[in-house]
Design a protein around this motif. Structure first.
Motif, PDB file in Angstrom:
ATOM      1  N   ALA A 235      36.144  36.709  39.140  1.00 29.74           N
ATOM      2  CA  ALA A 235      37.075  37.882  39.696  1.00 29.74           C
ATOM      3  C   ALA A 235      37.583  37.578  41.021  1.00 29.74           C
ATOM      4  O   ALA A 235      37.305  37.030  41.895  1.00 29.74           O
ATOM      5  CB  ALA A 235      36.285  39.016  39.679  1.00 29.74           C
ATOM      6  N   PRO A 236      38.688  38.219  41.358  1.00 30.85           N
ATOM      7  CA  PRO A 236      39.410  38.240  42.710  1.00 30.85           C
ATOM      8  C   PRO A 236      38.684  39.171  43.553  1.00 30.85           C
ATOM      9  O   PRO A 236      38.362  40.341  43.139  1.00 30.85           O
ATOM     10  CB  PRO A 236      40.984  38.612  42.636  1.00 30.85           C
ATOM     11  N   PHE A 237      37.946  38.885  44.619  1.00 27.61           N
ATOM     12  CA  PHE A 237      37.336  39.620  45.717  1.00 27.61           C
ATOM     13  C   PHE A 237      37.874  39.313  46.853  1.00 27.61           C
ATOM     14  O   PHE A 237      37.995  38.207  47.639  1.00 27.61           O
ATOM     15  CB  PHE A 237      35.969  39.624  45.440  1.00 27.61           C
ATOM     16  N   GLY A 238      38.535  40.606  47.380  1.00 27.30           N
ATOM     17  CA  GLY A 238      38.972  40.217  48.899  1.00 27.30           C
ATOM     18  C   GLY A 238      37.857  40.322  50.005  1.00 27.30           C
ATOM     19  O   GLY A 238      36.746  40.451  49.704  1.00 27.30           O
ATOM     20  N   GLY A 239      38.206  39.901  50.996  1.00 25.88           N
ATOM     21  CA  GLY A 239      37.301  39.634  52.295  1.00 25.88           C
ATOM     22  C   GLY A 239      36.154  38.724  52.257  1.00 25.88           C
ATOM     23  O   GLY A 239      35.220  38.840  52.782  1.00 25.88           O
TER      24      GLY A 239
ATOM     25  N   VAL B  41      47.974  41.013  38.000  1.00 26.78           N
ATOM     26  CA  VAL B  41      48.314  42.358  38.774  1.00 26.78           C
ATOM     27  C   VAL B  41      47.482  43.437  38.613  1.00 26.78           C
ATOM     28  O   VAL B  41      46.825  43.853  37.592  1.00 26.78           O
ATOM     29  CB  VAL B  41      49.704  42.722  38.062  1.00 26.78           C
ATOM     30  N   THR B  42      46.691  43.693  39.808  1.00 30.92           N
ATOM     31  CA  THR B  42      45.829  44.942  39.823  1.00 30.92           C
ATOM     32  C   THR B  42      46.549  46.242  39.871  1.00 30.92           C
ATOM     33  O   THR B  42      47.138  46.747  40.810  1.00 30.92           O
ATOM     34  CB  THR B  42      44.971  44.611  41.004  1.00 30.92           C
ATOM     35  N   VAL B  43      46.275  46.825  38.696  1.00 31.36           N
ATOM     36  CA  VAL B  43      46.799  48.218  38.497  1.00 31.36           C
ATOM     37  C   VAL B  43      46.201  49.607  38.619  1.00 31.36           C
ATOM     38  O   VAL B  43      46.501  50.543  38.731  1.00 31.36           O
ATOM     39  CB  VAL B  43      47.487  48.475  37.063  1.00 31.36           C
TER      40      VAL B  43
ATOM     41  N   VAL C 211      40.111  44.207  31.028  1.00 32.20           N
ATOM     42  CA  VAL C 211      39.458  45.567  30.732  1.00 32.20           C
ATOM     43  C   VAL C 211      38.365  45.511  31.861  1.00 32.20           C
ATOM     44  O   VAL C 211      37.429  44.773  32.181  1.00 32.20           O
ATOM     45  CB  VAL C 211      38.896  45.719  29.485  1.00 32.20           C
ATOM     46  N   SER C 212      38.654  46.553  32.963  1.00 31.87           N
ATOM     47  CA  SER C 212      37.880  46.562  34.153  1.00 31.87           C
ATOM     48  C   SER C 212      38.011  48.036  34.832  1.00 31.87           C
ATOM     49  O   SER C 212      39.236  48.479  34.703  1.00 31.87           O
ATOM     50  CB  SER C 212      38.309  45.599  35.072  1.00 31.87           C
ATOM     51  N   ASN C 213      36.887  48.485  35.432  1.00 31.06           N
ATOM     52  CA  ASN C 213      36.765  49.362  36.158  1.00 31.06           C
ATOM     53  C   ASN C 213      36.632  49.006  37.776  1.00 31.06           C
ATOM     54  O   ASN C 213      36.292  49.834  38.566  1.00 31.06           O
ATOM     55  CB  ASN C 213      35.993  50.500  35.992  1.00 31.06           C
TER      56      ASN C 213
HETATM   57  C1  LIG Z   1      33.669  42.704  47.749  1.00 29.62           C
HETATM   58  C2  LIG Z   1      34.563  43.025  46.508  1.00 29.62           C
HETATM   59  C3  LIG Z   1      35.812  43.061  46.615  1.00 29.62           C
HETATM   60  C4  LIG Z   1      36.889  43.151  45.859  1.00 29.62           C
HETATM   61  N1  LIG Z   1      38.310  43.072  46.005  1.00 29.62           N
HETATM   62  C5  LIG Z   1      39.187  43.046  44.956  1.00 29.62           C
HETATM   63  C6  LIG Z   1      40.343  42.720  45.210  1.00 29.62           C
HETATM   64  O1  LIG Z   1      40.910  42.360  46.305  1.00 29.62           O
HETATM   65  N2  LIG Z   1      41.321  42.796  44.074  1.00 29.62           N
HETATM   66  C7  LIG Z   1      41.015  43.157  42.946  1.00 29.62           C
HETATM   67  O2  LIG Z   1      41.791  43.290  41.929  1.00 29.62           O
HETATM   68  N3  LIG Z   1      39.536  43.292  42.635  1.00 29.62           N
HETATM   69  C8  LIG Z   1      38.632  43.255  43.431  1.00 29.62           C
HETATM   70  N4  LIG Z   1      37.403  43.590  43.362  1.00 29.62           N
HETATM   71  C9  LIG Z   1      36.972  43.836  41.800  1.00 29.62           C
HETATM   72  C10 LIG Z   1      36.666  42.445  41.183  1.00 29.62           C
HETATM   73  O3  LIG Z   1      37.678  41.673  40.833  1.00 29.62           O
HETATM   74  C11 LIG Z   1      36.033  42.762  39.749  1.00 29.62           C
HETATM   75  O4  LIG Z   1      36.880  43.821  39.137  1.00 29.62           O
HETATM   76  C12 LIG Z   1      34.701  43.368  39.723  1.00 29.62           C
HETATM   77  O5  LIG Z   1      33.899  42.646  40.622  1.00 29.62           O
HETATM   78  C13 LIG Z   1      34.193  43.859  38.405  1.00 29.62           C
HETATM   79  O6  LIG Z   1      34.125  42.856  37.719  1.00 29.62           O
HETATM   80  P1  LIG Z   1      34.838  43.234  36.118  1.00 29.62           P
HETATM   81  O7  LIG Z   1      36.400  43.310  36.597  1.00 29.62           O
HETATM   82  O8  LIG Z   1      34.907  41.717  35.405  1.00 29.62           O
HETATM   83  O9  LIG Z   1      34.207  44.058  35.300  1.00 29.62           O
HETATM   84  C14 LIG Z   1      36.320  43.385  44.232  1.00 29.62           C
HETATM   85  C15 LIG Z   1      35.065  43.295  43.990  1.00 29.62           C
HETATM   86  C16 LIG Z   1      34.258  43.077  45.030  1.00 29.62           C
HETATM   87  C17 LIG Z   1      32.572  43.145  44.793  1.00 29.62           C
END
Ligand SMILES: Cc1cc2nc3c(=O)[nH]c(=O)nc-3n(C[C@H](O)[C@H](O)[C@H](O)COP(=O)(O)O)c2cc1C
Length: 281
Positions: free
Chosen positions: A86-90, A162-164, A251-253
Motif C-alpha cells: 500500500a502507499p503510505f506517506g511519511g 487515485v486515492t478517493v 476496496v479499502s477504508n
Molecule cells: C502511516 C500510513 C500512511 C498512509 N499514507 C497514505 C497515503 O499517503 N495515501 C494513501 O492512499 N493511503 C495511505 N495510507 C493507507 C494505506 O495505503 C492503506 O490503505 C492502509 O494501510 C490499509 O490497507 P488496505 O487499504 O489494504 O486495507 C497510509 C497508511 C498508513 C498506515
C-alpha cells in the motif's frame, strides 16, 4: 533462552510479530502513534482486524498439487503472489530508506509497490532504486493531478492509483494528543513548484480535494495510463468509479484512518466484488 531481535536493521526476523515489536521499540512514541492510529474512536481500525477473525480458509485436501503457483497479474503487472504494498506517506519517519527499501523488497519478492505522492522520496527516486517494483504511482484528485500524473509516467510507472477517500485528513486523536508535527520534508518527495498548488502544501485538516467523479473521469482520460480507484467501500461507489473509467477498484477504508465508524474493508469486499462482477479487477 530465546531473545527477540533488537536491532531492526540487522535482525534475523522469523515472524511478523517480531518485526512489529522491534519497530515499536525503535520508533519515537509519536511516530509509532502516527503509524498505528486510526481516525476518531478507532472503531474502523478495530473492525478491520476483527473482520479477519471471522473469515476462514476453506481447505481443499487431496488436490494433487505438488508445485503451488501463487503468481498472477494486475493491470499487466506480473506478481509472484497476489500482494501489492500500500502507499503510505511519511515513510522516511520509519526508516531512512523508506519506500526505496519497500520497493527493493518487492522486487526481491517479485511483487510491486504502490508509491505514494506524499512520500519522502520522489516517484523517480523509488523507480531508480527498484525499477521492476515501481509500477503504480499513487496521487490525489487535486489541482496538480495532470502534472503529477505526467511525472509518474515519465518515471516509468505503468498505472496510476487515485486515492478517493481522503478529501481531508482523518481526525487522528492519537496524533493530535502527541502534538505530532514532523518536518514536512518527510511528505515532500514529490513536491514540484511548477505554479500548480500541490497536495503537500495543503495536507492537514483543511479541505484539500473537492473533485467529483466527472472531474476525475476527465482528468484521468487525459492520461494514457490505467488507474485504480483507491478507497471504495460501497457498491454504489464501485459503480461510479467504473463509470468514471477506473481500470481497477481498491476496496479499502484507508486502514481506518479516514472515516470512523466505517465498515471493515474485508466485510464489504464480497458484496462489491459481486456488483463489479469481474468487469475490472
Ligand atoms: C502511516 C500510513 C500512511 C498512509 N499514507 C497514505 C497515503 O499517503 N495515501 C494513501 O492512499 N493511503 C495511505 N495510507 C493507507 C494505506 O495505503 C492503506 O490503505 C492502509 O494501510 C490499509 O490497507 P488496505 O487499504 O489494504 O486495507 C497510509 C497508511 C498508513 C498506515
Amino acid at each position: 533462552m530465546t531473545s527477540t531481535p533488537t536491532d531492526p536493521a540487522n535482525a534475523d526476523f522469523l515472524a511478523l510479530e517480531e518485526i512489529h515489536a522491534a519497530a515499536l521499540r525503535a520508533l519515537p512514541a509519536e511516530v509509532a502513534g502516527y503509524l498505528e492510529s486510526g481516525a476518531g474512536t478507532e472503531q474502523t481500525l478495530r473492525a478491520n482486524r476483527e473482520a479477519f477473525t471471522r473469515w476462514v480458509i476453506r481447505p481443499r485436501p487431496m488436490s494433487g498439487v505438488t508445485a503451488p503457483d501463487t503468481s498472477t497479474q494486475v493491470l499487466g503487472i506480473p506478481l509472484s503472489l497476489p500482494v501489492l504494498t500500500a502507499p503510505f506517506g511519511g515513510d522516511g519517519l520509519f526508516a531512512p530508506d523508506g519506500h526505496l527499501a519497500v520497493a527493493r523488497a518487492n522486487a526481491a519478492c517479485g511483487t510491486a509497490s504502490i508509491v505514494p505522492e506524499v512520500g519522502t522520496f520522489s516517484y523517480a527516486e523509488v523507480a531508480a532504486a527498484a525499477p521492476a517494483a515501481a509500477r503504480i504511482g499513487q496521487l490525489h484528485p487535486y489541482e496538480s493531478f495532470d502534472s503529477v500524473a505526467k511525472r509518474i509516467r515519465a518515471a516509468g510507472y505503468t498505472a496510476l492509483c487515485v486515492t478517493v477517500d481522503c478529501p481531508v485528513m482523518g481526525f487522528r486523536v492519537r496524533s493530535r494528543m502527541s502534538r505530532f508535527r514532523p518536518d514536512p520534508v518527510v511528505w515532500s518527495g514529490n513536491v514540484v513548484h511548477d505554479g500548480t498548488p500541490n497536495i503537500t502544501e495543503t495536507y492537514g485538516n483543511r479541505i484539500v480535494q473537492s473533485w467529483t467523479w466527472d472531474r476525475l473521469a476527465e482528468a484521468a482520460a487525459r492520461q494514457d495510463l490505467p488507474w485504480i480507484a483507491k478507497g471504495i467501500l460501497t457498491s454504489e461507489a464501485a459503480e461510479q468509479a467504473i463509470g468514471a473509467g477506473a481500470s481497477a477498484i481498491l476496496v479499502s477504508n484507508h486502514g481506518g484512518r479516514q472515516v470512523d465508524p466505517a465498515a471493515a474493508s474485508l466485510d464489504v469486499l464480497p458484496g462489491i466484488a459481486e456488483t463489479v462482477a469481474g468487469r475490472v479487477p
